[in-house]
Design an enzyme around this catalytic site. Structure first.
Site, PDB file in Angstrom:
ATOM      1  N   GLY C  14      84.358  51.330  48.752  1.00  0.00           N
ATOM      2  CA  GLY C  14      83.272  51.470  49.718  1.00  0.00           C
ATOM      3  C   GLY C  14      83.689  50.927  51.066  1.00  0.00           C
ATOM      4  NE  ARG C  75      83.841  54.867  45.211  1.00  0.00           N
ATOM      5  CZ  ARG C  75      83.519  53.587  45.319  1.00  0.00           C
ATOM      6  NH1 ARG C  75      84.236  52.653  44.725  1.00  0.00           N
ATOM      7  NH2 ARG C  75      82.499  53.193  46.036  1.00  0.00           N
ATOM      8  CG  ASP C 106      85.825  43.527  41.585  1.00  0.00           C
ATOM      9  OD1 ASP C 106      86.324  42.402  41.740  1.00  0.00           O
ATOM     10  OD2 ASP C 106      85.391  43.976  40.506  1.00  0.00           O
ATOM     11  CB  THR C 129      83.340  44.314  49.487  1.00  0.00           C
ATOM     12  OG1 THR C 129      82.039  44.436  48.912  1.00  0.00           O
ATOM     13  CG2 THR C 129      83.837  42.911  49.212  1.00  0.00           C
ATOM     14  CG  ASP C 131      78.353  44.326  47.320  1.00  0.00           C
ATOM     15  OD1 ASP C 131      77.495  44.673  48.151  1.00  0.00           O
ATOM     16  OD2 ASP C 131      78.668  45.040  46.356  1.00  0.00           O
ATOM     17  CG  ASP C 133      81.467  41.486  44.953  1.00  0.00           C
ATOM     18  OD1 ASP C 133      82.315  41.670  45.859  1.00  0.00           O
ATOM     19  OD2 ASP C 133      81.114  42.385  44.185  1.00  0.00           O
ATOM     20  NE  ARG C 175      76.330  48.895  39.554  1.00  0.00           N
ATOM     21  CZ  ARG C 175      75.133  49.476  39.548  1.00  0.00           C
ATOM     22  NH1 ARG C 175      74.370  49.437  40.614  1.00  0.00           N
ATOM     23  NH2 ARG C 175      74.708  50.124  38.477  1.00  0.00           N
TER      24      ARG C 175
END
Lengths: 326, 326, 326, 326
Positions: C14, C75, C106, C129, C131, C133, C175
């Site tokens: 992403g 992707r 990730d 990212t 996120d 994370d 997520r």
């Protein structure tokens, strides 16, 4: 030590985005903790002229996103006299205020320190200044917003900066500290920053012209910290005119707009955490400390340290800027 | 009249947000209509130095939101000489360009008019200037964006403007036209605007000080059109110092950042409609006209009219500003 | 270990704001350090389909402020097969690329790790990212921008949220991680956040309704991390309808717009520092590490650690949010 | 006709950015004209429940830039009954309010019309709605801001929309009117808009898929007006899935955030002019008219016309969008 039942809160010195978020956090954390809160208007001046009002949780509703400070701010000469401070103390007593939270910069915390010592009065400071020049905290309330404001202005100026061999000097705030200029330059992809911290080490303008600025580039943008040490954008432009007459120089002084605007997420979160921590600190019987956040953790910084120590810039950033401006 | 098969496009003079949206619209409308398109870099200069490139629809992908102009812009002295214009004409012929679309302000359209007459060459102009000082169109490309940029800057300055009896003079662009100052003042809730259009009628500063500025207000913000006629913000501040020494004056000059930034919806739509209309105009055998939009309809304005006529300000706005600043 | 002369760079997974600033920093730092640079388009896919182009310093001019990634991203299923990775390796060899810098989240770093081990190929990862994370770095590239985007959206929604007893569920990305929801809630002055990290510990909705939401407040805004664990905004709204039928619930799903936009100062500086550090790491013969910044210092995080470890949320923030929403 | 000495002001229906600028303008123009002003909270509801407060010029200080409405707004069923309206009338009389200024959309002006006729009470309407669906004015208060908000969201989504053959349906407001969808599409460079006005003429989705969407383009963004007639973004996505299964469709629903935010310059100026004009209209003994601005001039539009007539979209824009999306 007497129990604290009522906290006064004021903002002082130059305003900074995020001060309202801090006022909200102090107010709500205090009420959450069972304390009363009083808002003091116009900084130390309002302490003396008795502009003090009880605050409920609704008084700070819907202000987290607002620039400036709902408590206003002002310079106050009377507070530098012991008569003035006595008046302030009397008003605090009359309003049954047992402790103060002061949000401001260098000068404001200096005043807080004197007052706290003189009357043995509990004060917690929050670092509120766009300059990021307070020791003991990674960032000050307002700094991230000002940095983004500067970056957005430079983004706009760059849109129009296309002609050949033209130097743009953009002056940003930071009387004694180059944080805004240096980080602003990296963030906006500027070619260089001229900052007070290294002014005595090297002639930054000479270095810029002789080494840095003769590239294939069409235009160069240089961020200059407003400072007697750097000469400011106007001073540098004057030097270019006489010492390097081949260059076409433009000057832009961002000025007051750097202080305003809705605070960024970073400043709102910082202010919220610090405001909550100020109440914790009071309840933990801390006094005369500034709340800081270092490495993502709340720390207590004695006023004396926060004010007197110079906060060093990160030299890695100077090197990064140099490498990325090729 | 010879059939048009290939259109050249250039941007000239000061850049303005929305120029890229116009370039995109001209390019795609031309290709949609079966024409070829060539992009000319750096305005009239690129015509002379032959910086010309074929444009496909992909060349203008993803530019509608970008400030500045992908075609660059430059001032060009050679184009004011007939030798220069001859070179330009020869290059146009060599590239088989049959018509030009010129996006720019007053000076750019004046150049276009001379060239068009000299070589009997079809040119359509698009009004691209933040100053909104072209006659025959309600708005020019870039004006709405600059107006919003000014407003956002004043919003920020207002956040910090809280002290007593302080006058802020904020200088905005508009050498001969007060549109940005007057509309910017209304939009930002400023107390007054000082504009060139009425400078000879009335001493706007005297009026402001004597009638308008002695209210319960804590601070006053005045927008000043940068103009030899108004004196500019610096000139006015100097006058206040000597003529009205009781006031504390601050000056902020917004400067180059007013030209940049991502265009507003209004400017992108205006530029898109005008760009499409430019191709329609060429196909309808219009020549030497500027595209305008009046009362939401496309109009063709002869260059002579667009350039020479003064565009009047709306006096209703002056009155509205006065009423709302109480 | 063979000397590195040419570095390939790609973005994967992403997209995130600041990826372009990272591409610029890697490219310029590499060239500054005497290396060649090649841009690989569409992530691992472009490695396989050979969409590879030499990059000069000009290729990354004027991109620091742009959202998305100029290298595109995609992707790529083929890269999960050893045949695909062999093709990728062959292309790298043919282009004389000696090392890779991979910017992504990730999944992208997991791919990088496998490839690096399989072919003993030097790879440095940058955490890209929204996120936040990834373990081992205080922040990831894109996180601060997404946080500000969310905050600005909630600021707008709050303007209109005035009716009584109304719950707004605003779903944000994340997520497996509640960083955006929790920090976004504090920054926007929301009443609560519902996040995956504590979903198994407590029924956050029940807690919210029973304890938190029966105030004098006119409306309540709750940020919900999009996650199968939280149920998402829609799932929660459904639960309210059946379990707490007295409430009027509105849902807003911020969606894709959270990934876009011009990066904030924080993200541009982070990306610039990390990009420069990636080249340093390669020259210091580091391999298979992700660049992180912890406590304002560059650190090298082995891929295995960055990917596998959960990054804990700061519990102090949960408590701060609770106190400030009274 | 009785002399008007005191004006009541209220906002009703869905809120719209610029309502505060209108409140400020009405208040100050009234006071400037020697009238008293009373603010009525929560629309018609506050008339009935007597939430009415005297307004001075300070009550509307520093609100021009704020989204939402300081007077709040609410739906009110009681006002649709004659008992409710009688209560409202009685309260008006008791507060000595001689005339009303109502800021709102379709439904609000319908209520105003009924009330004005029933009690022979002077009411002036201001068009406040982001949908721009009121006849008789070129633009409504809030429309330009919503258009810019939509555009900025689409700009962000476009940053991440890079994959192949992917359709993005972005749903925007506009129940019965496609102004936001159509103009938003042009402003954001989207490929198409699906709007209610032409839904019965043509199958817009079929047209889009069959003619428009098979280009060299990597992604297509389509703005869809939220409407039972268009099917909304979700409905269209469902149709694509069943009728055109080859396409990968993503949906984003912008939702409530479209109503909020600080108003644009355009909306603030529009609201300021209209607010001032409302007081002029009352003093000129106008009743039961909505203030409009057409071709940059103030006009009075009878309620009956403003409400009942459909406002046509400009077909030229449909054609422009088609040409520019190649």
């Amino acid at each position: 030590m007497a129990e604290i039942k009522c906290v006064g809160i004021l903002t002082s010195g130059g305003d900074a985005p995020g001060m309202n978020a801090a006022i909200r956090a102090v107010t709500r954390s205090a009420i959450y903790g069972g304390l009363r809160v009083k808002g003091i208007y116009r900084g130390y001046k309002g302490l003396i002229t008795d502009e003090i009002q009880e605050f409920k949780t609704q008084n700070v509703s819907n202000i987290i996103q607002a620039g400036g400070t709902i408590l206003k701010t002002a310079r106050c000469k009377e507070f530098t006299t012991s008569e003035g401070r006595q008046l302030a103390y009397d008003n605090l007593k009359r309003h049954e205020i047992d402790a103060l939270v002061v949000i401001g910069g260098d000068g404001s915390l200096t005043g807080a320190r004197i007052f706290a010592n003189e009357f043995n009065f509990p004060i917690i400071g929050l670092p509120g200044t766009i300059d990021n020049d307070l020791y003991g905290t990674d960032s000050t309330i307002g700094y991230d917003t000002a940095l983004n404001t500067i970056m957005e202005c430079v983004d706009k100026i760059r849109d129009t900066a296309t002609s050949h061999e033209r130097l743009f000097f953009i002056e940003v705030m930071g009387r004694d500290a180059g944080f805004l200029a240096l980080n602003g330059a990296i963030a906006s992809g500027a070619e260089a920053a001229i900052i007070p911290e290294i002014s005595t080490e090297v002639d930054q303008l000479a270095e810029l012209i002789e080494n840095g600025f003769r590239k294939s580039k069409n235009s160069s943008i240089v961020l200059v910290a407003e400072s007697p040490v750097t000469g400011g954008a106007m001073g540098l432009a004057q030097r270019v005119k006489t010492e390097y007459p081949g260059y076409d120089v433009r000057v832009s002084i961002l000025g007051h707009l750097q202080r305003g605007g809705s605070p960024t997420a970073c400043d709102r979160i910082l202010a919220s955490r610090m405001g909550a921590a100020a109440i914790d600190a009071l309840l933990e019987e801390q006094r005369n400390v500034m709340i800081g956040i270092r490495n993502d953790e709340i720390v207590y910084v004695p006023f004396s340290k926060a004010i007197k120590n110079d906060k060093p810039i990160n030299r890695e950033l100077l090197e990064t800027l140099r490498r990325l401006s090729i």
